[in-house]
Each structure stands twice: as structure tokens, then as C-alpha cells.
Design a protein around this motif. Sequence first.
Motif, PDB file in Angstrom:
ATOM      1  N   PRO A  97      22.295  49.835  10.395  1.00  0.00           N
ATOM      2  CA  PRO A  97      22.083  48.690   9.526  1.00  0.00           C
ATOM      3  C   PRO A  97      21.298  47.626  10.278  1.00  0.00           C
ATOM      4  O   PRO A  97      21.392  47.552  11.503  1.00  0.00           O
ATOM      5  CB  PRO A  97      23.508  48.200   9.274  1.00  0.00           C
ATOM      6  CG  PRO A  97      24.341  49.395   9.450  1.00  0.00           C
ATOM      7  CD  PRO A  97      23.640  50.291  10.410  1.00  0.00           C
ATOM      8  N   HIS A 109      25.349  48.213   5.386  1.00  0.00           N
ATOM      9  CA  HIS A 109      24.078  48.872   5.093  1.00  0.00           C
ATOM     10  C   HIS A 109      24.255  50.324   4.690  1.00  0.00           C
ATOM     11  O   HIS A 109      23.383  50.909   4.066  1.00  0.00           O
ATOM     12  CB  HIS A 109      23.143  48.750   6.287  1.00  0.00           C
ATOM     13  CG  HIS A 109      22.644  47.347   6.433  1.00  0.00           C
ATOM     14  ND1 HIS A 109      23.410  46.358   6.985  1.00  0.00           N
ATOM     15  CD2 HIS A 109      21.485  46.775   6.038  1.00  0.00           C
ATOM     16  CE1 HIS A 109      22.725  45.234   6.944  1.00  0.00           C
ATOM     17  NE2 HIS A 109      21.564  45.447   6.384  1.00  0.00           N
ATOM     18  N   GLN A 138      43.306  49.273   6.119  1.00  0.00           N
ATOM     19  CA  GLN A 138      44.107  48.088   5.823  1.00  0.00           C
ATOM     20  C   GLN A 138      43.279  47.087   4.997  1.00  0.00           C
ATOM     21  O   GLN A 138      42.098  46.894   5.268  1.00  0.00           O
ATOM     22  CB  GLN A 138      44.467  47.465   7.159  1.00  0.00           C
ATOM     23  CG  GLN A 138      45.414  46.323   7.116  1.00  0.00           C
ATOM     24  CD  GLN A 138      45.780  45.925   8.540  1.00  0.00           C
ATOM     25  OE1 GLN A 138      45.218  46.423   9.492  1.00  0.00           O
ATOM     26  NE2 GLN A 138      46.721  45.029   8.655  1.00  0.00           N
ATOM     27  N   LYS A 149      36.474  52.198   2.045  1.00  0.00           N
ATOM     28  CA  LYS A 149      35.073  52.086   2.475  1.00  0.00           C
ATOM     29  C   LYS A 149      34.371  53.384   2.134  1.00  0.00           C
ATOM     30  O   LYS A 149      34.754  54.455   2.626  1.00  0.00           O
ATOM     31  CB  LYS A 149      35.022  51.811   3.979  1.00  0.00           C
ATOM     32  CG  LYS A 149      33.625  51.768   4.571  1.00  0.00           C
ATOM     33  CD  LYS A 149      33.676  51.185   5.977  1.00  0.00           C
ATOM     34  CE  LYS A 149      32.390  51.418   6.746  1.00  0.00           C
ATOM     35  NZ  LYS A 149      32.367  50.711   8.030  1.00  0.00           N
ATOM     36  N   CYS A 202      41.955  43.642   3.904  1.00  0.00           N
ATOM     37  CA  CYS A 202      41.777  42.291   4.467  1.00  0.00           C
ATOM     38  C   CYS A 202      40.930  41.503   3.478  1.00  0.00           C
ATOM     39  O   CYS A 202      39.721  41.375   3.655  1.00  0.00           O
ATOM     40  CB  CYS A 202      41.046  42.354   5.798  1.00  0.00           C
ATOM     41  SG  CYS A 202      41.806  43.417   7.007  1.00  0.00           S
ATOM     42  N   SER A 205      27.434  51.323   3.409  1.00  0.00           N
ATOM     43  CA  SER A 205      28.702  51.474   2.694  1.00  0.00           C
ATOM     44  C   SER A 205      28.964  50.362   1.699  1.00  0.00           C
ATOM     45  O   SER A 205      28.363  49.291   1.764  1.00  0.00           O
ATOM     46  CB  SER A 205      29.833  51.470   3.721  1.00  0.00           C
ATOM     47  OG  SER A 205      29.851  50.219   4.383  1.00  0.00           O
TER      48      SER A 205
HETATM   49  N1  ATP Z   1      39.411  46.476   5.350  1.00  0.00           N
HETATM   50  C1  ATP Z   1      38.634  45.640   4.686  1.00  0.00           C
HETATM   51  N2  ATP Z   1      39.175  44.767   3.825  1.00  0.00           N
HETATM   52  C2  ATP Z   1      38.374  43.913   3.138  1.00  0.00           C
HETATM   53  N3  ATP Z   1      37.039  43.855   3.256  1.00  0.00           N
HETATM   54  C3  ATP Z   1      36.455  44.700   4.096  1.00  0.00           C
HETATM   55  C4  ATP Z   1      37.214  45.639   4.854  1.00  0.00           C
HETATM   56  N4  ATP Z   1      36.365  46.357   5.613  1.00  0.00           N
HETATM   57  C5  ATP Z   1      35.152  45.886   5.338  1.00  0.00           C
HETATM   58  N5  ATP Z   1      35.183  44.892   4.439  1.00  0.00           N
HETATM   59  C6  ATP Z   1      34.050  44.139   3.889  1.00  0.00           C
HETATM   60  O1  ATP Z   1      32.949  45.006   3.728  1.00  0.00           O
HETATM   61  C7  ATP Z   1      31.847  44.610   4.549  1.00  0.00           C
HETATM   62  C8  ATP Z   1      31.178  45.847   5.127  1.00  0.00           C
HETATM   63  O2  ATP Z   1      32.108  46.566   5.919  1.00  0.00           O
HETATM   64  P1  ATP Z   1      31.703  47.216   7.319  1.00  0.00           P
HETATM   65  O3  ATP Z   1      31.128  46.146   8.199  1.00  0.00           O
HETATM   66  O4  ATP Z   1      32.852  47.984   7.839  1.00  0.00           O
HETATM   67  O5  ATP Z   1      30.585  48.209   6.824  1.00  0.00           O
HETATM   68  P2  ATP Z   1      29.341  48.742   7.603  1.00  0.00           P
HETATM   69  O6  ATP Z   1      28.646  49.740   6.739  1.00  0.00           O
HETATM   70  O7  ATP Z   1      29.787  49.157   8.967  1.00  0.00           O
HETATM   71  O8  ATP Z   1      28.482  47.443   7.686  1.00  0.00           O
HETATM   72  P3  ATP Z   1      27.414  47.032   8.741  1.00  0.00           P
HETATM   73  O9  ATP Z   1      27.182  48.242   9.577  1.00  0.00           O
HETATM   74  O10 ATP Z   1      26.233  46.609   7.939  1.00  0.00           O
HETATM   75  O11 ATP Z   1      28.050  45.901   9.524  1.00  0.00           O
HETATM   76  C9  ATP Z   1      32.458  43.685   5.595  1.00  0.00           C
HETATM   77  O12 ATP Z   1      31.534  42.737   6.029  1.00  0.00           O
HETATM   78  C10 ATP Z   1      33.623  43.065   4.864  1.00  0.00           C
HETATM   79  O13 ATP Z   1      33.167  41.958   4.110  1.00  0.00           O
END
Ligand code: ATP
Length: 543
Positions: free
Chosen positions: A7, A59, A144, A78, A146, A61
Motif C-alpha cells: 500500500p 490498500h 478483535q 478484514k 476496535c 483490504s
Molecule cells: N480490528 C479492527 N477493528 C476496527 N477497525 C479496524 C481493525 N483493523 C483495521 N481496522 C480499520 O481498517 C483500516 C485498515 O486496516 P489495516 O491497516 O489492517 O489494513 P491494511 O490493508 O494492512 O492497510 P494498509 O496496509 O494500507 O495500512 C485501519 O486503518 C482501521 O481503520
Amino acid sequence: MTTIQLPSAKLVVTPPGSASNGVEDPNVESYAPWPVLEKTAGAAKCKYVTRGSMLGDGHFSVVKECMNVYTKDMYALKLVHKNMIKGKLQLIQREVKLLRLVSDKIRQLEKKNFRTLDVFEGHHHVLQLFDYFETSESIALVTQLCDKGDLYERIIENGSLDLNLQVKPYSACLLSVLEFLHSNGVAHRDLKAENVLFRLRVNKNEPEEHHGNFKYDLKAHDVILADFGLATQIDTPGASSNLKEFVGTTSYIAPEIVRCKGVGSMSPEELQKLERYGCPVDIWALGVLTYFMALGYTPFDCDTDEETLECIKKVDYYIDEEMRADPKMKDFWSFLECCFIENAAERPTATSLKHHPFVKDFFVTSASDHSSFILPQVMRKSGSTSSLHSLRQPSRSASSSTLALMSLNFNNTSTSPSAQTSKATSSTYREIRASSRERSLKQVRETLKKTLSMTSLKSANNSISTVQSKLNSTFVLEPKPPVNSLMNGCFSTTPESRSNFSTPRSLSRQSSANSIYVVSQPPATSISSPENEDDDEDMGIVI
Ligand SMILES: Nc1ncnc2c1ncn2[C@@H]1O[C@H](COP(=O)(O)OP(=O)(O)OP(=O)(O)O)[C@@H](O)[C@H]1O
């Protein structure tokens, strides 16, 4: 040479020889085969129902609120789209593997009812993985919930956080998280405000027994460190190449990561010479985050990423002299000094930082230790132009790289910020800053918002564009999962459906019964068909 586009907030440039395209590399640790479910007959329907709206998205998910229809427990789901992660299977496997490892450790401690007298216990503040499964389009991680926002929002909304009420306890809590992770051989590598979430909490009285007389924002007890997408184990066979990756978010990366820039195109000799980094990168990031919480802007950010990286290498961070002189902030600056030790080997560990005066009140073990925290010697020898001991103008002003804040402050002047400040005395500088501060803050936040969410470690070697990988995507799972089953759950035909969630909420942490280690699932019972799911409030989607 292998280059992977993560991302936009992150880029991973892996050293040659490390597998990053889903193809197993003999030098890289192999991943455990997918667990086989005992009872699987055909693709199953999902036992989770989701809300239509998103909690957030990355990016790769989208994250949605979901509920286990059996237990009524609430989680975050996710969904990582397969067509977005072509060639990056290893990264999602790494994330799942790390989350499993960490969740396993947490459960072990919970089972033993492990408790210390410290206010924060790290293992309670790490995002837990409860389940995972695959659908035809996505890999789904059940974690979990959040849903109380993240630390980034909190800082931006308030401008900055209260040093005693918020910054100290949040930093202390994150320190306990790092101690837990590091003692279990895990480096997070992406500690930043956006990855610090606030959990759903059911038992509001939960932490009271530990509070004593220390008054602080109780939300610190809801802090959860999330996003293990870049986390890595440090003592495994594959760690050697992982720990030379150029990864992270620019504003937060430590000098030893900066030195890995261009690792993808290094010769074997250069690669050999490059020192692998480790857990101290997280301590550095904690310093950046602590600074960001207290001041509302980040310490090393400049106009361009290149300049920022230079400042990080030189440990050249912006110091507000007024705040530096404030006796109430003495411990804060000293804490930062420790986190920003250039030599990672001399940077204090999470365990030793718990004794630092800035946070030690939160750790009973440290509080009872009356010996004062000894600043590592190297700090006093520091030759950084931005020495914290300097009472001269902020060193950033003398630097050719311009801090966003400063350039904004001097926006209306005809001369450059550095020329301006070199003429200004300390006091006139402070006046200029004070008067322009309010006016600039909005702009600073905008800049930071952009910096923090968009900043990527751009590399000239980056040859795979996200767009390209989206277009050509064909997801291949290796090793191939057993037919009909994958991960802890199943290959699910109905991963998503809508619900009004009329059932009471409960905290996912208290539902470890749905542990990722429970392999056999309840037998299939009532199954609502996906076609009429909108009529049903709690869509019975059952494995
Ligand atoms: N357990 C959770 N509870 C609530 N919201 C969540 C949780 N996990 C993720 N999110 C929300 O979803 C968004 C994206 O999650 P995450 O960062 O894990 O995805 P990603 O695909 O790894 O994103 P990136 O790589 O772009 O940072 C987070 O910024 C948060 O706002």
C-alpha cells in the motif's frame, strides 16, 4: 532483485534472495501447511455476519464489523482481496503467521491468568486474531473489534494530546506492548498513530483496581496495536533477509532502516556488509509517536521524503526551544533522547525504558526500583546539530531541509526559512512562531495528514505498480490448501451478508473460545440462503 509495492503508505524492498513473489525460496523459512479441518464436506457457509458499512480500509483490504452468529460476539473482519495481492502471498501469510504466533502467546498468558502489578500489560494491548478463512475472492481475518477510532484521529482532532493525562499513559502502554512483542522475538516495524486503535470495551471498571492515585485518561486501557502486515520474527532462519528490508512509514523509520534503502539493487558484498536491524526500530518509532502525540506534528518530516530520510540519518529533529526549556517537559525530552539514539545497539530496550522517569509511574516494578534511569552515555556524546542540550535556535532552521511547520511559518516572507531564522534571534524566532502557530496549525495538519497517509518509501527500483498487479492478478495459494478447507475456518461461499446486529455486543477478547486453534467447527444447522438475507436480521450463516 525483487521489489514489492505495498500500500502506498509502505513499500517493501526485499534484499535479493528473499522470496516475495509467492515462490518459495530455500533461504527463507517455509510456512506451515494449512491446517486440515476434521469435518468438511463441501464449501461451507460462513458463521460470521457483517455490517454493510466499513470500519476502515487499507490498500489491500476492507475491514468490517462482524458477529459470530453462534456466540453473538463482535469482531472485526478484514477481507484481503486476492486480486490485489498477486505475487504477495508471502506477505499475507507472514501477517497471518505473526498474528497467530502473537495470539497464541496471549492465550497462553491468559490461560495462566498471568498478571503483574504494572498498570499496563503488553499482551492485553495487541490485536488478536481469532479466526481466518478463505472465500473465492478474499482471505478473511477475524480480529478483535476496535471501533473506537485510532490514535491519529485523536491527535488531529485535538491538535495535540495532554502530556500527563494522555501522552504518558499511551506511551507507557505502547512500551508494554513492545516489551511483550520483543520478548517474544517479534518486531512490529510499523508502529504509528494510524495503527494504534481503541478497542470496544465492555467492562468499564476493568482497570480501576490498578489505578492507584495516578490520574490519567482511562482510554489508555483500550489501546490496541494493530496491523501486523510488516511485523517479522527476528530469530528465525528467514529473519536475516527480512531484517534488511527497506520497510515502514517514512516519518517513523529508524536510521538503520534508512540505510537499507536501495537494498534490492545492492551487490552481494554490499548486502553482506549491511547490518541487519531488529527490535530497536520500534523504540525509535515510539519516540516519533510520543513526539507526535505531545506536539501535534512529527519530528523528522520535511518537504520531501529524501530530506526526511537525511534528517533521520542525522538524528536531526525539530526542537521547540520554548517547550525544551519548560521544566514540566524535561522527562519528555529525555525520553525522546533515549528513543532517538542513532546507534541501535545503544538504544534502550523496551524493558529498560520502563524505568525512565517519563513512564515509570505506570510500572510498579520500575517504581519500586529507586535507582534513577541512567541515560546511555552515547547521548551525551551526541554531535547532532539538533542536540537537545542546545539552547540556540532550532537546528532545523539551519538545515537545508525544511520542516513543514517552519516553511509554513515563513510562507509570506521573501527570504528562505533558513535565511530568516539565521537572522532572527531566539526570542524573535519564538515570537514569529507563536504568532503564526495557530494560523499554521491547520495547514500543518493537512500536510501531516498527507504525509502520514501517503508517505511511501519510494524507490527507483520499484518496478511493480499497484495498478499493474491489480490488472494481471491471478491469486495462487501455495502450498495448495486441502480441498474445501483453509486456515482455521473453511472455504466459505457466503463470507458477507448484512445484519442489523440486534444482539448485545460483547468484547471479542473475552471470547477466546473461538480460538484459532479450535479446528473443528459446530455442525451445520440452519442456513439462510444468501438470496433472502436482507430479510433476516441476523443472517444465519453457519459453518
Ligand atoms: N480490528 C479492527 N477493528 C476496527 N477497525 C479496524 C481493525 N483493523 C483495521 N481496522 C480499520 O481498517 C483500516 C485498515 O486496516 P489495516 O491497516 O489492517 O489494513 P491494511 O490493508 O494492512 O492497510 P494498509 O496496509 O494500507 O495500512 C485501519 O486503518 C482501521 O481503520
